[in-house]
Design a protein around this motif. Structure first.
Motif, mmCIF file in Angstrom:
data_model
loop_
_atom_site.group_PDB
_atom_site.id
_atom_site.type_symbol
_atom_site.label_atom_id
_atom_site.label_comp_id
_atom_site.label_asym_id
_atom_site.label_seq_id
_atom_site.Cartn_x
_atom_site.Cartn_y
_atom_site.Cartn_z
ATOM 1 N N LYS A 129 3.572 -3.699 12.060
ATOM 2 C CA LYS A 129 3.762 -4.827 12.983
ATOM 3 C C LYS A 129 3.431 -6.141 12.290
ATOM 4 C CE LYS A 129 -0.993 -4.967 14.657
ATOM 5 N NZ LYS A 129 -1.885 -5.087 15.788
ATOM 6 N N ARG B 243 0.837 -1.214 0.000
ATOM 7 C CA ARG B 243 0.000 0.000 0.000
ATOM 8 C C ARG B 243 0.862 1.250 0.000
ATOM 9 N NH1 ARG B 243 -5.266 -0.154 1.642
ATOM 10 N NH2 ARG B 243 -5.083 1.748 2.863
ATOM 11 N N LYS C 57 -0.376 -15.159 18.078
ATOM 12 C CA LYS C 57 -0.708 -13.756 17.822
ATOM 13 C C LYS C 57 0.016 -12.752 18.727
ATOM 14 C CE LYS C 57 -3.550 -14.652 14.512
ATOM 15 N NZ LYS C 57 -4.883 -15.205 14.549
ATOM 16 N N GLY D 283 -4.230 3.553 7.588
ATOM 17 C CA GLY D 283 -3.305 2.514 8.032
ATOM 18 C C GLY D 283 -3.330 1.304 7.113
ATOM 19 N N HIS D 284 -2.851 0.197 7.654
ATOM 20 C CA HIS D 284 -2.673 -1.003 6.832
ATOM 21 C C HIS D 284 -3.600 -2.143 7.208
ATOM 22 C CE1 HIS D 284 1.102 0.307 4.890
ATOM 23 N NE2 HIS D 284 1.271 0.985 6.002
ATOM 24 N N GLY D 285 -4.430 -1.961 8.247
ATOM 25 C CA GLY D 285 -5.210 -3.082 8.732
ATOM 26 C C GLY D 285 -4.405 -3.856 9.758
ATOM 27 N N CYS D 286 -4.967 -4.932 10.286
ATOM 28 C CA CYS D 286 -4.252 -5.705 11.295
ATOM 29 C C CYS D 286 -4.837 -7.102 11.380
ATOM 30 C CB CYS D 286 -4.331 -5.031 12.662
ATOM 31 S SG CYS D 286 -5.986 -5.014 13.353
ATOM 32 N N GLU D 287 -4.353 -7.853 12.376
ATOM 33 C CA GLU D 287 -4.768 -9.256 12.479
ATOM 34 C C GLU D 287 -6.213 -9.413 12.951
ATOM 35 O OE1 GLU D 287 -2.655 -7.732 14.402
ATOM 36 O OE2 GLU D 287 -3.090 -8.220 16.498
ATOM 37 N N ILE E 244 -4.504 -11.827 3.478
ATOM 38 C CA ILE E 244 -5.379 -11.274 4.527
ATOM 39 C C ILE E 244 -6.045 -12.383 5.335
ATOM 40 C CG2 ILE E 244 -5.878 -9.146 3.264
ATOM 41 C CD1 ILE E 244 -8.682 -10.375 2.649
ATOM 42 N N ALA F 277 2.002 -10.122 13.298
ATOM 43 C CA ALA F 277 1.393 -10.952 14.340
ATOM 44 C C ALA F 277 1.824 -12.395 14.099
ATOM 45 C CB ALA F 277 -0.132 -10.845 14.293
ATOM 46 N N LYS G 104 -8.329 -7.881 9.087
ATOM 47 C CA LYS G 104 -8.077 -8.583 7.826
ATOM 48 C C LYS G 104 -8.823 -9.920 7.729
ATOM 49 C CE LYS G 104 -3.695 -6.583 6.368
ATOM 50 N NZ LYS G 104 -2.262 -6.873 6.169
ATOM 51 N N PRO G 105 -8.668 -10.810 8.727
ATOM 52 C CA PRO G 105 -9.407 -12.071 8.622
ATOM 53 C C PRO G 105 -10.913 -11.845 8.627
ATOM 54 C CG PRO G 105 -7.866 -12.142 10.478
ATOM 55 C CD PRO G 105 -7.829 -10.756 9.937
ATOM 56 N N MET H 260 0.535 -12.411 9.931
ATOM 57 C CA MET H 260 -0.192 -11.347 9.242
ATOM 58 C C MET H 260 0.409 -9.997 9.612
ATOM 59 S SD MET H 260 -4.184 -10.758 9.229
ATOM 60 C CE MET H 260 -4.323 -12.475 8.907
ATOM 61 N N ILE H 261 0.524 -9.119 8.626
ATOM 62 C CA ILE H 261 1.079 -7.807 8.928
ATOM 63 C C ILE H 261 -0.008 -6.753 8.961
ATOM 64 C CG2 ILE H 261 3.395 -8.279 8.051
ATOM 65 C CD1 ILE H 261 2.543 -6.752 5.487
ATOM 66 N N GLY H 262 0.336 -5.607 9.496
ATOM 67 C CA GLY H 262 -0.611 -4.515 9.593
ATOM 68 C C GLY H 262 0.069 -3.414 10.378
ATOM 69 N N ASP H 263 -0.736 -2.558 11.026
ATOM 70 C CA ASP H 263 -0.106 -1.522 11.830
ATOM 71 C C ASP H 263 -0.855 -1.317 13.124
ATOM 72 O OD1 ASP H 263 -2.264 -0.047 10.278
ATOM 73 O OD2 ASP H 263 -1.573 1.518 11.631
ATOM 74 N N GLU I 241 -8.792 -0.678 15.526
ATOM 75 C CA GLU I 241 -8.481 0.728 15.267
ATOM 76 C C GLU I 241 -8.648 1.113 13.801
ATOM 77 O OE1 GLU I 241 -3.985 0.114 16.283
ATOM 78 O OE2 GLU I 241 -4.055 1.681 14.773
ATOM 79 N N HIS I 242 -8.747 0.145 12.910
ATOM 80 C CA HIS I 242 -8.840 0.477 11.484
ATOM 81 C C HIS I 242 -10.271 0.644 10.967
ATOM 82 C CE1 HIS I 242 -4.930 -1.598 12.085
ATOM 83 N NE2 HIS I 242 -4.527 -0.485 11.515
ATOM 84 N N ASP J 81 -6.463 -15.545 7.985
ATOM 85 C CA ASP J 81 -5.915 -15.946 9.274
ATOM 86 C C ASP J 81 -4.892 -17.070 9.078
ATOM 87 O OD1 ASP J 81 -5.638 -15.757 11.943
ATOM 88 O OD2 ASP J 81 -7.774 -15.952 12.391
#
Ligand SMILES: Cc1cc2nc3c(=O)[nH]c(=O)nc-3n(C[C@H](O)[C@H](O)[C@H](O)COP(=O)(O)OP(=O)(O)OC[C@H]3O[C@@H](n4cnc5c(N)ncnc54)[C@H](O)[C@@H]3O)c2cc1C
Ligand code: SF4
Ligand code: SF4
Ligand code: FES
Lengths: 125, 838
Positions: free
Chosen positions: A82, A50, A89, B523-527, B551, A84, B530-531, A73-76, B491-492, B553
């Motif tokens: 970050k 992105r 996790k 942002g980018h999403g997170c764990e 994306i 996970a 995404k799932p 899995m990545i994200g922020d 948070e996303h 799990d």
């Protein structure tokens, strides 16, 4: 166990002595990661498509000492990139390596650079 | 400069330091703390957590540096051995001498070991310190090696004994609780609630022996058993003694302070002992002729001692001390508060009991029926915080007090609102935080969410029992200020799952980025998100996990279940559990070729463990060539439809349960849902397929099928509820289609059907109105949506192995064909397993 953890030490950009050519951009999933073999090390490399930014860290999760972080899995987390761990996790900052949701020791992170569609990881040894 | 010496660095000794540095006027004092244990004070209340991760640091009240940073000298690993009151000095075990102006004794208690013959044998432990636990873990490991069915006994069936029993179970030993009294938790529970608790504990695997006086402990060097009477022996390999506590008052005794007859150092309401310069706090202090074995009163005592030393004479210990307790055993709720036992002359008791559900609730009400005096809750203590508050604050109770404990719906659930509590109501008793402070933290803007409230008031950082109430208060206060409480997934996204479902459906999105860009907060999403979006895209568009694998799990990403060493397990679908001998042979041969650990699962299929990432596609190619397809054991989707053999073979069978089970499994396979889904079909009411423990279950009866919804095994077992009776196959399918689709549309993330159905207003009756009577006018849509998903089904493993681009992800390394060289397997019976974690 300690021994294998001790193999991974964060490398700052200014300390890089070797730029290891790992693979091409296309070999990595978008917004995901894959694992690179460098000597006897396993390095997780993540492609934040992105924003076209890249991060690298040890593939070893310090929680249970398993070679799995590249499959996480990545994200922020409030802007901090970050990963996970896929096993339990635990999340780690890809900038500082710090464990964001617990107090495990930090993971080692490495600089990444992209040149001519190739992905390079920086090491000091 | 005046010297304060604190003897004992336990929970209360630490609290003294913490409260001391927070007070003004402390500049003219120097504090020195002695602790006998090798490490700084830790959270003994949560000692059992040490079994989970053996992380002593995580239990620390504060790190060693904290003391230094606050000007406190901490000396650990050094016991104070004498007090010389005449010279106001102490000496330590290392013969060092220190002088004091004020001495604070916080030496706590040690575990009481009754004088039984043989208590000195190897394998006998007490449960008090981290070192005790380390010793137990090492010993348990040792005995398990020689005897995999080793047993551990716990002497004492009180609060702590039960906690120790659970710990023994978690260490992999067969747990036995031995109690002298005729009931468990004799000090907190009446006999009926004690029986209910016993049933519940037995159902989770604790063995309970009551009215047992132990004569001696058997064994040569190491314990082998306990003898109660002549022929009454319990074999065991380890014993944990939890028979009460004894104050560590030896220092007080030798220097001549006033002592209680049964031990403990006598203090007044200023926490002063019989010597004006010596204070005693915590489990060593005998106040009102009582030793209080709980942290909350100890913390209050620490506060009073600090104030007194700093000259705040008006700060005194209250006369009445609240001894309410809630057991923190996982999986069993037990709580008692106020006056749990009540003679009929003092008040009325109202008792609600349901033995089959292991439920007991008792409240004691004053004779005039206006106030709550105490009570006991076993099996469900969700109402504890509120009842406790009503009791503590003397709040008004409903005219019919029974409403306080009756299940909601039976005229019960008439609870006051948390906001009705008076401002001074103490919500967190460990840290003495009032309702006013919690609400104030939000009103002043100091905190904006639960985490913020916790960090600025410290509420909930002690035993943690008040956390639900802190959350309720936080949310209610935010709401009263007109701030919308975010129900967003993370948070996303400020949206919840149901909103996202509608948006994706209406806008026709097909990728995570589209959803994030248009409806996220950046942002980018997170764990978390995404799932969730992956699952929604699956539920709505029938996308398989191959489409956007990054994306998904952990398990979906590689279409296999990740196991503890990072290898995977492989589970092909065996619809209804029916398998031909040829297919069974093929499975065996493939397992053998790849050296996979093989086991029959609880869902009647076969699980092959230990495949590396690189092997997964090779194994699946072979399975597919033998006619297998993905079993979706890794997905939040349909797992199995378990069947009994039904009228095909069984002499009682009323219908063909296998045939129908196969049809249902094939219909719903691969569909992504908020959580996993299981089905069951039994051929008659003997229920051999345990269908009522499944999300949807069928039982053949005269004239058709009985259909049940919302059953669950797992952590919170629940029987499915009867939805419709004597219906034909076609109607069954129609109802299940609508039920599942409605669930997929409206449930929370990772909510099983059981929890979803429980929280639906109107419950099963409402579901009948939606599904059978089409009250919402959506039945036709639900039917159509489900049919689309059924038509679009594709086996994702077949899809993956036929597509070189998709196959790329099954390589451990991007730059090498090699496999992970860190995997270590050890032999197990005739197969293998990953090396143990240490
Ligand atoms: C497994 C377990 C679970 C518990 N669960 C709960 C619960 O759920 N709720 C609750 O309210 N309470 C619970 N308790 C009780 C709670 O832990 C105690 O009430 C609390 O720890 C008492 O604090 P203290 O500082 O008085 O004593 P301690 O924590 O025992 O500290 C005393 C310290 O002083 C040291 N010491 C003693 N003599 C000397 C000396 N001469 N010189 C130097 N140091 C000395 C000791 O080594 C010890 O470290 C539990 C206890 C245990 C063991
Ligand atoms: S449930 Fe009924 S039909 Fe099915 S196996 Fe049992 S007894 Fe036979
Ligand atoms: S119950 Fe389930 S989660 Fe727990 S150990 Fe067994 S397989 Fe794992
Ligand atoms: S192994 Fe990574 S979180 Fe447990």
């Amino acid at each position: 166990m300690e021994e294998i953890l001790g193999k991974y030490k964060s490398t700052a950009l200014k300390d890089v002595t070797v730029w290891f050519k790992a693979a091409t951009i296309k070999d990595f999933p978008k917004d995901g990661g894959a694992c690179v073999k460098y000597k006897d090390k396993q390095i997780a490399v993540f492609n934040y498509a992105r924003t076209k930014t890249w991060y690298a860290c040890q593939n070893l999760c310090p929680h249970k000492i398993e070679m799995v972080l590249s499959r996480g899995m990545i994200g922020d987390d409030k802007g901090v990139p970050k990963v996970a761990c896929p096993l339990h996790k635990k999340t780690f900052s890809l900038e500082s390596g710090e464990n964001l949701n617990g107090d495990l020791e930090a993971i080692a992170t490495y600089p990444v650079k992209i040149e001519a569609e190739n992905v390079y990881i920086g090491f000091s040894e | 400069m005046k010297n304060i010496i604190v003897v004992g660095n336990g929970m209360v000794g630490y609290k003294f330091c913490e409260k001391f540095v927070a007070q003004s006027g402390n500049e003219s004092f120097k504090v020195t703390v002695f602790g006998e244990e090798p490490r700084p004070a830790y959270d003994r209340v949560h000692l059992s957590e040490f079994f989970e991760n053996q992380d002593a640091k995580a239990l620390e009240m504060a790190p060693a540096e904290w003391y230094a940073e606050n000007g406190i000298e901490l000396i650990t690993g050094e016991r104070v051995s004498d007090i010389h009151r005449e010279t106001k000095t102490i000496t330590t075990i290392k013969n060092r001498e220190f002088s004091y102006d004020y001495l604070v004794l916080a030496t706590g208690s040690s575990a009481f070991v009754p004088p039984i013959k043989g208590v000195e044998k190897d394998g006998v432990f007490v449960y008090r310190t981290i070192e005790d636990l380390e010793g137990m873990l090492a010993y348990a490991d040792k005995v398990k090696k020689t005897n995999p069915n080793a047993k551990a006994a716990v002497l004492g069936g009180g609060l702590l004994g039960l906690e120790a029993g659970k710990a023994a179970m978690d260490m992999g030993l067969e747990p036995h609780i031995v109690e002298f009294a005729s009931k468990l938790m004799p000090r907190q529970l009446d006999s009926r609630s004690s029986q209910v608790l016993q049933l519940k504990l037995e159902s989770i695997g604790l063995n309970i022996h009551l009215s047992k006086a132990t004569n001696q402990i058997l064994g040569d060097d190491a314990i082998t058993g306990m003898e109660f009477g002549e022929d009454d022996v319990l074999d065991c390999d380890m014993l944990i003694i939890s028979a009460g506590i004894r104050p560590r008052d030896e220092l007080g005794k030798t220097c001549g302070l006033e002592m209680g007859v049964r031990g403990g150092i006598v203090v007044d309401n200023r926490m002063k002992t019989s010597d004006d310069s010596i204070y005693a706090i915590g489990e060593i202090a005998l106040y009102n002729q009582m030793i209080y074995g709980l942290v909350a009163p100890g913390y209050d005592m620490a506060g009073v001692a600090v104030d007194q030393i700093l000259g705040k004479a008006e700060s005194l210990m209250p006369d009445a001390i609240d001894m309410s307790t809630k057991l923190k055993l996982i999986g069993v709720d037990v709580a008692s508060f106020g006056e749990p036992f009540m003679p009929a002359s003092k008040g009325h008791s109202i008792i609600f009991e349901n033995k089959t559900q292991h439920l007991y609730k008792r409240i004691n009400v004053s004779l005039d029926g206006k106030s709550l005096l105490g009570g006991i809750l076993v099996g469900d203590a969700t109402d504890y915080s509120m009842l406790h508050q009503i009791y503590l604050n003397g709040m008004k109770i409903p005219e019919d007090p029974a409403q306080l404990i009756l299940p909601a719906g039976d005229g019960g659930g008439a609870f006051g609102d948390v906001m009705d509590l008076p401002d001074e109501a103490q919500i967190c008793s460990c840290e003495s935080v009032s309702k006013g402070q919690i609400c104030g933290a939000i009103e002043s803007g100091a905190a904006t969410d639960v985490a913020g409230v916790v960090s600025c008031t410290k509420a909930g950082t002690g035993c943690g029992g008040c956390k639900p109430m802190v959350a309720d208060l936080t949310n209610a206060t935010l709401k009263s200020l007109g701030i919308e409480v975010k129900a967003g997934v993370c948070e996303h996204f400020e949206l919840d799952r149901q909103d996202l479902y509608k948006i994706i459906q209406v806008k026709g999105y097909s990728t995570f980025n589209e959803v994030l860009d248009n409806h996220g907060t950046g942002g980018h999403g997170c764990e978390l998100c995404k799932p969730l979006v992956a699952s929604l895209l699956g539920s709505i568009n029938a996308d398989t996990a191959n489409k956007e694998y990054a994306i998904q799990d952990s398990n979906d990403r590689f279409l296999a279940n990740i196991q503890r060493n990072g290898t995977y397990s492989v589970v092909p679908r065996v619809p209804g559990g029916e398998i031909t001998p040829d297919k069974l042979i093929a499975l065996g041969q493939i397992a053998k070729k790849y050296d996979l650990y093989t086991k029959v699962t609880g869902g009647v299929r076969i699980d092959l463990f230990g495949a590396t990432l690189n092997q997964l596609p090779l194994i699946w190619k072979e399975l597919i060539s033998h006619g297998f397809e993905s079993g979706h054991a890794y997905g939040k989707s349909l797992r199995t439809v378990k069947t009994c053999v039904g009228s095909t073979w069984c002499r009682y069978g009323m219908d063909e349960s296998v045939s129908f089970g196969i049809e249902l499994e094939n219909r719903y396979r691969g569909i992504r849902a908020p959580h996993k889904i299981k089905g069951g079909v039994s051929g008659c009411i003997r229920e051999c397929a345990e269908a009522r423990g499944k999300d949807f279950g069928l039982i053949a009866v005269e004239g058709g099928w009985n259909l049940y919804f919302g059953g669950n095994g797992g952590a919170t077992p629940r029987h499915a509820e009867l939805f419709a009776e004597q219906i034909d196959n076609e109607t069954v399918i129609k109802y299940i289609d609508r039920y599942l689709m409605f669930y997929m549309r409206t449930a929370k993330p990772l909510q099983r059907t059981a929890a979803w159905q429980d929280r639906l207003e109107g419950g099963i009756d409402y579901l009948r109105e939606v599904i059978i009577d089409d009250k919402l006018g959506i039945a036709a849509d639900l039917d159509e949506e489900m049919q689309t998903l059924v038509n679009k089904f594709e086996c994702e493993w077949t899809q993956a192995v036929n597509n070189p681009e998709m196959m790329k992800r099954f390589n451990h390394f991007v730059n090498s064909e090699e496999d992970d060289d860190n995997l270590v397997f050890v032999p197990l019976r005739e197969q293998k397993m990953p090396e143990q974690w240490n």
